[in-house]
Scaffold this motif. Structure first.
Motif, short mmCIF file in Angstrom:
data_model
loop_
_atom_site.label_atom_id
_atom_site.label_comp_id
_atom_site.label_asym_id
_atom_site.label_seq_id
_atom_site.Cartn_x
_atom_site.Cartn_y
_atom_site.Cartn_z
N MET A 97 3.84 16.22 -13.92
CA MET A 97 4.20 16.10 -12.50
C MET A 97 3.25 15.16 -11.75
N THR A 98 3.81 14.39 -10.82
CA THR A 98 3.03 13.50 -9.95
C THR A 98 3.50 13.72 -8.52
N PRO A 99 2.55 13.86 -7.55
CA PRO A 99 2.97 14.20 -6.18
C PRO A 99 3.36 12.98 -5.35
N CYS A 100 4.14 12.08 -5.92
CA CYS A 100 4.68 10.93 -5.18
C CYS A 100 5.89 10.46 -5.97
N CYS A 101 6.47 9.32 -5.58
CA CYS A 101 7.69 8.92 -6.28
C CYS A 101 7.41 8.07 -7.51
N GLY A 138 -9.52 7.09 -11.17
CA GLY A 138 -8.34 6.72 -11.96
C GLY A 138 -7.06 6.68 -11.17
N ILE A 139 -7.19 6.29 -9.90
CA ILE A 139 -5.95 6.17 -9.11
C ILE A 139 -5.66 4.69 -8.88
N PRO A 140 -4.40 4.34 -8.64
CA PRO A 140 -4.06 2.92 -8.46
C PRO A 140 -4.77 2.35 -7.22
N PRO A 141 -5.22 1.10 -7.28
CA PRO A 141 -5.99 0.53 -6.17
C PRO A 141 -5.17 0.30 -4.91
N TYR A 142 -3.84 0.36 -5.04
CA TYR A 142 -3.02 0.13 -3.84
C TYR A 142 -2.55 1.44 -3.20
N CYS A 143 -3.11 2.56 -3.65
CA CYS A 143 -2.81 3.84 -2.98
C CYS A 143 -3.82 4.05 -1.88
N SER A 144 -3.33 4.42 -0.70
CA SER A 144 -4.26 4.51 0.43
C SER A 144 -4.05 5.80 1.21
N ASN A 200 4.59 4.41 -14.02
CA ASN A 200 4.04 3.07 -14.24
C ASN A 200 2.93 2.69 -13.27
N LEU A 201 2.50 3.62 -12.42
CA LEU A 201 1.27 3.36 -11.64
C LEU A 201 0.06 3.88 -12.39
N LYS A 202 0.30 4.64 -13.45
CA LYS A 202 -0.76 5.16 -14.33
C LYS A 202 -1.83 5.95 -13.57
N CYS A 203 -1.39 6.78 -12.66
CA CYS A 203 -2.32 7.62 -11.89
C CYS A 203 -2.89 8.72 -12.80
N GLN A 204 -4.19 8.89 -12.84
CA GLN A 204 -4.80 9.81 -13.80
C GLN A 204 -4.87 11.28 -13.38
N LEU A 223 0.84 -1.19 0.00
CA LEU A 223 0.00 0.00 0.00
C LEU A 223 0.88 1.25 0.00
N ILE A 224 0.53 2.20 -0.84
CA ILE A 224 1.31 3.44 -0.93
C ILE A 224 0.50 4.55 -0.28
N GLY A 225 1.07 5.16 0.75
CA GLY A 225 0.40 6.30 1.37
C GLY A 225 0.46 7.50 0.42
N CYS A 226 -0.67 8.17 0.21
CA CYS A 226 -0.70 9.31 -0.72
C CYS A 226 -0.84 10.61 0.07
N PRO A 227 0.28 11.31 0.32
CA PRO A 227 0.19 12.54 1.10
C PRO A 227 -0.70 13.59 0.42
N ILE A 259 -9.69 15.20 -6.12
CA ILE A 259 -9.99 13.92 -6.79
C ILE A 259 -9.25 12.77 -6.08
N LEU A 260 -7.98 13.02 -5.73
CA LEU A 260 -7.21 11.97 -5.04
C LEU A 260 -7.88 11.62 -3.71
N ALA A 261 -8.30 12.66 -2.96
CA ALA A 261 -8.93 12.40 -1.65
C ALA A 261 -10.16 11.53 -1.82
N GLY A 276 -10.84 9.44 -4.36
CA GLY A 276 -10.46 8.10 -4.81
C GLY A 276 -9.85 7.28 -3.69
N ILE A 277 -9.02 7.92 -2.86
CA ILE A 277 -8.37 7.20 -1.75
C ILE A 277 -9.44 6.71 -0.77
N SER A 278 -10.45 7.56 -0.53
CA SER A 278 -11.49 7.13 0.41
C SER A 278 -12.24 5.91 -0.14
S1 SF4 Z 1 -2.83 8.15 -5.80
FE1 SF4 Z 1 -1.51 8.83 -7.48
S2 SF4 Z 1 -0.42 10.56 -6.60
FE2 SF4 Z 1 -1.25 9.42 -4.86
S3 SF4 Z 1 0.38 7.99 -4.26
FE3 SF4 Z 1 -0.95 6.92 -5.72
S4 SF4 Z 1 0.07 7.22 -7.72
FE4 SF4 Z 1 0.87 8.75 -6.31
#
Ligand code: SF4
Length: 337
Positions: free
Chosen positions: A271-275, A331-337, A279-283, A250-254, A307-309, A311-313
């Motif tokens: 730009m993407t706000p993580c590392c 459109g965010i990866p399912p393992y981002c939390s 290849n995570l194809k975050c939209q 699981l990737i924490g998404c600040p 949108i990220l908030a 999707g993460i929820s």
């Molecule tokens: S949701 Fe997107 S921006 Fe957030 S950690 Fe995942 S890939 Fe990165």
């Protein structure tokens, strides 16, 4: 930290690791004519950074120049000067897989170190004896700080890589560095002996309190342990890492929590706000530093954070209700939390 891709090419291309490299697919889309970030593009980036507060505050922590192999860029010294006009904290990441001291890549690294750009490395056991060990020795004469990325596929692989570093530093006068590495070596040895098939949670518990830095005025050493991931033929990263195949990673998404702690800037300016390097194809888009105005960038950041908030929820709900892995409409990866 701002992590900026400055080079597509890599002197390790055409070797067997390439297709599994996490940047292979995102970078292979670049035409050869655009392999090197130009000084002009760097200047556009620098101007935007200074005009977007969120980017400028990350830059004041550090700008990390990466790739591909950043030292392959023929203009890397000039590019680093451009970014040094934004922040004194500029570093460059290299594979240190270099043939000889006459190599232009080594000459560039020397010039960068002389200009106070910190050079960091990723350890490659296959390149250690023939190249990295010798050039790391040379780097000790030129800079008094270093961060090493250790990307590991298994506990045995991690033990081997820590061993390489420990042997290297044991003959030097940096006792604080060998003490830190010794502590890593001991903990990994315990894991291998008592919990060879441990999950990531137990690994983190046992390694958890180990410092990442050995810091003395004469030498600052940092180490970063990174589990390796398989990349499928479409460039998507697996949901589980190689050393801990039973755990979903699981990737924490600040950014989803309203905080931008890191920004990865791809060579095309996206730009993407993580590392993630693509290849995570975050939209959700955080703007294009080369094409968008500062106002457009700030607008996209604000909209995408919402949108990220959302999707993460939904990801959290899916994970709790046994539907982990399902794609959500944001459109965010399912393992981002
Ligand atoms: S949701 Fe997107 S921006 Fe957030 S950690 Fe995942 S890939 Fe990165």
């Amino acid at each position: 930290m701002l992590s900026i891709f400055v080079e597509t090419s890599c002197n390790r291309y055409n070797r067997d690791e390439c297709e599994f490299c996490h940047v292979y697919e995102p970078l292979m889309e670049h035409p050869v004519s655009e392999w090197h970030l130009t000084v002009q593009q760097a200047q556009v980036m620098a101007d935007k950074i200074q005009n977007v507060e969120a980017l400028n505050s990350l830059a004041q922590q550090e700008i990390n120049l990466t790739g591909g192999e950043a030292s392959q860029n023929p203009d890397i010294v000039e590019i680093s000067k451009v970014f040094q006009s934004v922040t004194p904290h500029v570093c460059l990441h290299t594979n240190l897989d270099i043939l000889s001291k006459k190599s232009q890549r080594w000459q560039r690294l020397v010039e960068l170190m002389e200009r106070d750009v910190r050079i960091d490395i990723t350890l490659y056991p296959t390149a250690w004896e023939r190249s990295q060990k010798y050039f790391l020795e040379e780097m000790l004469k030129l800079q008094s700080k270093l961060i090493v990325n250790v990307v590991f596929e298994s506990l045995a692989d991690l033990q081997n890589q820590i061993g390489l570093l420990l042997n290297f530093f044991q003959n030097k006068s940096f006792i604080h560095v060998t003490e830190l590495l010794q502590s890593y070596a001991e903990k990994v040895a315990i894991l291998i002996e008592k919990h060879p098939n441990c999950d990531e949670k137990l690994f983190t518990v046992i390694m958890g309190d180990t410092e990442a830095f050995a810091n003395k005025p004469e030498y600052i050493f940092g180490i970063s342990l990174l589990p390796a991931f398989s990349i499928d033929k479409n460039g998507y990263r697996e949901m589980t890492s190689l050393p801990f195949p039973r755990d979903r990673y699981l990737i924490g998404c600040p950014a989803a929590r309203g905080s931008i702690d890191i920004m990865t800037v791809q060579q095309n300016g996206e730009m993407t706000p993580c590392c993630d390097v693509g290849n995570l194809k975050c939209q959700p888009k955080f703007g294009n530093i080369l094409q968008d105005s500062p106002k457009e960038i700030m607008g996209k950041m604000e909209g995408s954070m919402k949108i990220l908030a959302s999707g993460i929820s939904k990801n959290h709900e899916n994970i709790k209700s046994g539907r982990a892995g399902e794609q959500v409409e944001e459109g965010i990866p399912p393992y981002c939390s």
